[in-house]
Design an enzyme around this catalytic site. Structure first.
Site, PDB file in Angstrom:
ATOM      1  CG  PHE A 149      -0.231   0.318   2.460  1.00  0.00           C
ATOM      2  CD1 PHE A 149      -0.106   1.863   2.814  1.00  0.00           C
ATOM      3  CD2 PHE A 149       0.490  -0.551   3.314  1.00  0.00           C
ATOM      4  CE1 PHE A 149       0.657   2.208   3.869  1.00  0.00           C
ATOM      5  CE2 PHE A 149       0.915   0.003   4.423  1.00  0.00           C
ATOM      6  CZ  PHE A 149       1.101   1.496   4.781  1.00  0.00           C
ATOM      7  CE  LYS A 173      -3.163  -8.425  -4.130  1.00  0.00           C
ATOM      8  NZ  LYS A 173      -3.444  -7.439  -2.994  1.00  0.00           N
ATOM      9  CD  GLU A 176      -5.455  -6.199   0.393  1.00  0.00           C
ATOM     10  OE1 GLU A 176      -4.487  -5.841  -0.488  1.00  0.00           O
ATOM     11  OE2 GLU A 176      -5.398  -7.001   1.311  1.00  0.00           O
ATOM     12  NE  ARG A 177      -4.220  -2.788   4.443  1.00  0.00           N
ATOM     13  CZ  ARG A 177      -5.009  -3.599   4.574  1.00  0.00           C
ATOM     14  NH1 ARG A 177      -6.328  -3.483   4.369  1.00  0.00           N
ATOM     15  NH2 ARG A 177      -4.825  -4.927   5.234  1.00  0.00           N
ATOM     16  CB  SER A 226       4.913  -7.200   5.972  1.00  0.00           C
ATOM     17  OG  SER A 226       4.099  -8.270   5.695  1.00  0.00           O
ATOM     18  CB  CYS A 281      10.475  -0.176   2.789  1.00  0.00           C
ATOM     19  SG  CYS A 281      11.366   0.220   0.992  1.00  0.00           S
ATOM     20  CD  GLU A 384       8.756  -2.471   8.266  1.00  0.00           C
ATOM     21  OE1 GLU A 384       8.052  -3.632   8.088  1.00  0.00           O
ATOM     22  OE2 GLU A 384       9.313  -2.028   7.297  1.00  0.00           O
TER      23      GLU A 384
HETATM   24  P1  NAD Z   1       1.655  -6.687   3.223  1.00  0.00           P
HETATM   25  O1  NAD Z   1       2.761  -7.486   3.334  1.00  0.00           O
HETATM   26  O2  NAD Z   1       0.665  -6.646   4.042  1.00  0.00           O
HETATM   27  O3  NAD Z   1       0.928  -6.573   1.617  1.00  0.00           O
HETATM   28  C1  NAD Z   1       1.702  -6.526   0.443  1.00  0.00           C
HETATM   29  C2  NAD Z   1       0.778  -7.292  -0.461  1.00  0.00           C
HETATM   30  O4  NAD Z   1       0.661  -8.586  -0.179  1.00  0.00           O
HETATM   31  C3  NAD Z   1      -0.462  -6.724  -0.670  1.00  0.00           C
HETATM   32  O5  NAD Z   1      -0.717  -6.656  -2.186  1.00  0.00           O
HETATM   33  C4  NAD Z   1      -1.435  -7.832  -0.031  1.00  0.00           C
HETATM   34  O6  NAD Z   1      -2.568  -7.798  -0.688  1.00  0.00           O
HETATM   35  C5  NAD Z   1      -0.428  -9.007  -0.132  1.00  0.00           C
HETATM   36  N1  NAD Z   1      -0.702  -9.867   1.007  1.00  0.00           N
HETATM   37  C6  NAD Z   1      -1.134  -9.574   2.233  1.00  0.00           C
HETATM   38  N2  NAD Z   1      -1.501 -10.517   3.253  1.00  0.00           N
HETATM   39  C7  NAD Z   1      -1.247 -11.586   2.252  1.00  0.00           C
HETATM   40  C8  NAD Z   1      -1.298 -12.994   2.581  1.00  0.00           C
HETATM   41  N3  NAD Z   1      -1.316 -13.645   3.891  1.00  0.00           N
HETATM   42  N4  NAD Z   1      -1.082 -13.879   1.577  1.00  0.00           N
HETATM   43  C9  NAD Z   1      -0.945 -13.333   0.292  1.00  0.00           C
HETATM   44  N5  NAD Z   1      -0.784 -12.107   0.307  1.00  0.00           N
HETATM   45  C10 NAD Z   1      -0.840 -11.218   1.083  1.00  0.00           C
HETATM   46  O7  NAD Z   1       2.411  -5.013   3.172  1.00  0.00           O
HETATM   47  P2  NAD Z   1       1.711  -3.610   3.239  1.00  0.00           P
HETATM   48  O8  NAD Z   1       1.205  -3.493   4.442  1.00  0.00           O
HETATM   49  O9  NAD Z   1       0.937  -3.254   2.136  1.00  0.00           O
HETATM   50  O10 NAD Z   1       3.293  -2.771   2.893  1.00  0.00           O
HETATM   51  C11 NAD Z   1       4.195  -2.517   3.868  1.00  0.00           C
HETATM   52  C12 NAD Z   1       5.263  -3.437   4.124  1.00  0.00           C
HETATM   53  O11 NAD Z   1       5.950  -3.447   2.790  1.00  0.00           O
HETATM   54  C13 NAD Z   1       6.273  -2.828   5.037  1.00  0.00           C
HETATM   55  O12 NAD Z   1       6.950  -4.001   5.768  1.00  0.00           O
HETATM   56  C14 NAD Z   1       7.375  -2.071   4.224  1.00  0.00           C
HETATM   57  O13 NAD Z   1       8.637  -2.329   4.725  1.00  0.00           O
HETATM   58  C15 NAD Z   1       7.270  -3.193   2.983  1.00  0.00           C
HETATM   59  N6  NAD Z   1       8.024  -2.723   1.868  1.00  0.00           N
HETATM   60  C16 NAD Z   1       9.123  -3.052   1.432  1.00  0.00           C
HETATM   61  C17 NAD Z   1       9.843  -2.334   0.173  1.00  0.00           C
HETATM   62  C18 NAD Z   1      11.128  -2.861  -0.344  1.00  0.00           C
HETATM   63  O14 NAD Z   1      11.305  -2.580  -1.456  1.00  0.00           O
HETATM   64  N7  NAD Z   1      11.801  -3.773   0.510  1.00  0.00           N
HETATM   65  C19 NAD Z   1       8.973  -1.427  -0.393  1.00  0.00           C
HETATM   66  C20 NAD Z   1       7.817  -0.933   0.117  1.00  0.00           C
HETATM   67  C21 NAD Z   1       7.543  -1.745   1.097  1.00  0.00           C
END
Ligand code: NAD
Length: 499
Positions: A149, A173, A176-177, A226, A281, A384
């Protein structure tokens, strides 16, 4: 109420699941849209359409494919303000920050205009007697991106621009937020000349993600989010024989040496720690001043700056520093972690717990927090936080400061502020972290370099954007060719006889 659509085969479509999620305006706390949650049938239909379109797209000359991205860049510039408003409305970040989100994606699209150069392959003349050998970079086929998101425009573009420039079809994909902006991006790609079905946007949650991970028609999966989900997606995609590059969470340290300019270090910490409400991140979430005197001086500089931060909605004044968090759950989680820090004995020198914004009491705003005397065993250090909370861990020496960062399980970014070149060189050489800043707080590499962390911040072998993206989205095929001698002497007029 607005209903957001998937974007499949060139059209906005509703999908078949009948399941929807709520999309909020985080500044007001209101539900502003419903987003469809795709099921396996929706994903299957999108993959089939993409596969049918991909063959012709891969056969299109690379420079023609690149021209689509060239037009896309100008359309992004044309619609920058419209995109930024749509992004801020669902994410909550300030409008200048939303423009930055789009701009950092646009720069990857710009880099991909040069894709033909990166796709040229290799050639060895006369690798053996009469034998030539050449390696081609061919697209993987249908590939997918699952994105977070916090950068709803930039990260989708980091994924689909190089994949599409390399001749793949792409299933996106998004989170969804805050999904609206991705549909707008897909429509701009269509307007730029991308054939229908080469870029499909499918909204959803775990059900849609699992359908992508298990679909035999998807050859590679890029993920950002994450760490637990990155690890899960990496293992399930790899177990299904797909390529995977999955980027996870972070805990980024900034070491402040005694010789650093304290005003510069404090400004850097405030911008990188609290910008986008800490939902980056590459946010610096741990300040590590070296020596008690440095720590005292740094805290003295930080406190008035943190107290002066202006929090508000994207529609507010132009001097607002950051907006709300993405959801009420995120707000409650961050405030819970702050409480755990207080309970564990860290010193909360700026306390934002009572923050409330008149007229926006139901919004997901969190005031700025600054902790001093945090130790490595506390949850606020280990987790984090992803909120406007900066922790200070006082280090006795440079050696203990670098060891702290190296022992942390995450390895996305790290920075050092110093005026000593030798210390800076030592730090850059030894640190086991993927992106390093020297007197730069958020070391986000530009589009023509690659972006990626180490340790629990990334799973897979290749980074995002830059040349690595073209390695990830292509497969190498090597051809060894020998041509038997042909007729070089001209026409023969005598009847051939067997000798
Ligand atoms: P998230 O892991 O909750 O969601 C990311 C994606 O995964 C979304 O599209 C979500 O729909 C999907 N998802 C969530 N739960 C899932 C599950 N159980 N099974 C399958 N798919 C699932 O992350 P977020 O809250 O949207 O984003 C924040 C996180 O992203 C932070 O930890 C941040 O550090 C990280 N981030 C990392 C980078 C990088 O390049 N390393 C860049 C940006 C953000």
């Amino acid at each position: 109420m607005e209903t957001i659509s998937h974007f499949v085969d060139g059209n906005r479509v509703a999908g078949t699941s009948g399941r929807h999620g709520d999309v909020y305006n985080p500044a007001t706390g209101d539900v502003i849209a419903k987003v469809p949650m795709a099921n396996a049938d929706d994903v299957h239909a999108a993959v089939l359409g993409a596969a049918a379109a991909q063959t012709a797209w891969a056969a299109t000359n690379p420079q023609r494919r690149a021209r689509v991205l060239m037009s896309f860049v100008s359309l992004l510039n044309r619609d920058m303000d419209k995109l930024a408003v749509a992004l801020s409305r669902e994410h909550g970040k300030t409008l200048p920050d939303a423009r930055g989100d789009i701009q950092r994606g646009l720069e990857v699209a710009e880099f991909c205009i040069g894709a033909p150069h990166l796709l040229k392959g290799e050639f060895t003349d006369s690798a053996g007697p009469g034998i030539d050998m050449y390696s081609m970079r061919q697209p993987v086929g249908v590939v997918a991106g699952i994105t977070p998101f916090n950068f709803p425009a930039m990260i989708p573009m980091w994924k689909f621009c190089p994949a599409i420039a390399a001749g793949n079809a792409f299933i996106l994909k998004p989170s969804e937020r805050d999904p609206s902006v991705t549909v707008m991006l897909a429509e701009l790609m269509q307007e730029a000349g991308l054939p229908d079905s080469v870029l499909q946007v499918i909204h959803g949650d775990k059900e849609a993600v699992d359908a992508i991970l298990d679909h035999p028609g998807v050859g590679a999966v890029g993920f950002v989010g994450s760490t637990p989900i990155a690890e899960y997606i990496y293992s399930r995609a790899s177990a299904n024989g797909k390529r995977a590059a999955c980027f996870g969470g972070a805990k980024n340290h900034m070491i402040v040496m005694p010789d650093a300019n304290m005003d510069q270090a404090a400004d850097a910490l405030v911008g990188s720690g609290y910008g986008a409400a800490g939902e980056r991140c590459m946010a610096v979430s741990v300040a590590v001043p070296v020596g008690e005197a440095t720590a005292d001086a740094l805290i003295e500089k930080l406190v008035p700056r943190v107290e002066a931060l202006k929090v508000g909605p994207y529609t507010g004044e132009s001097d607002i520093d950051y907006g709300p968090l993405i959801t009420r759950d995120a707000k409650d989680r961050v405030l819970g972690l702050v409480q755990s820090g207080v309970d564990a004995g860290a010193e909360l020198v700026v306390d934002g717990r009572d923050f409330s914004l008149q007229g926006y009491e139901d919004g997901f705003f969190v005031g700025p927090h600054l902790f001093d005397r945090v130790s490595a065993d506390m949850d606020i250090y280990k987790t984090e936080i992803f909120g406007p909370v900066l922790s200070t861990v006082r280090a006795e020496s440079y050696e203990s400061a670098i060891t702290l960062a190296m022992d942390n399980e995450f390895g996305n970014g790290a920075a050092i502020f110093t005026r000593d070149g030798d210390t800076a060189r030592d730090f850059a050489n030894r640190i086991n972290i993927g992106m390093v800043g020297i007197n730069v707080p958020i070391p986000v590499p530009l589009a023509f370099h690659t972006f990626g962390g180490w340790k629990k911040s990334a799973f897979g072998d290749l980074n995002q954007h830059g040349p690595d993206a073209f390695r990830f989205y292509t497969r190498t095929k090597t051809v060894t060719a020998r041509w038997p001698s042909g007729i070089k002497e001209g026409a023969a007029f005598s009847i051939p006889v067997m000798e």
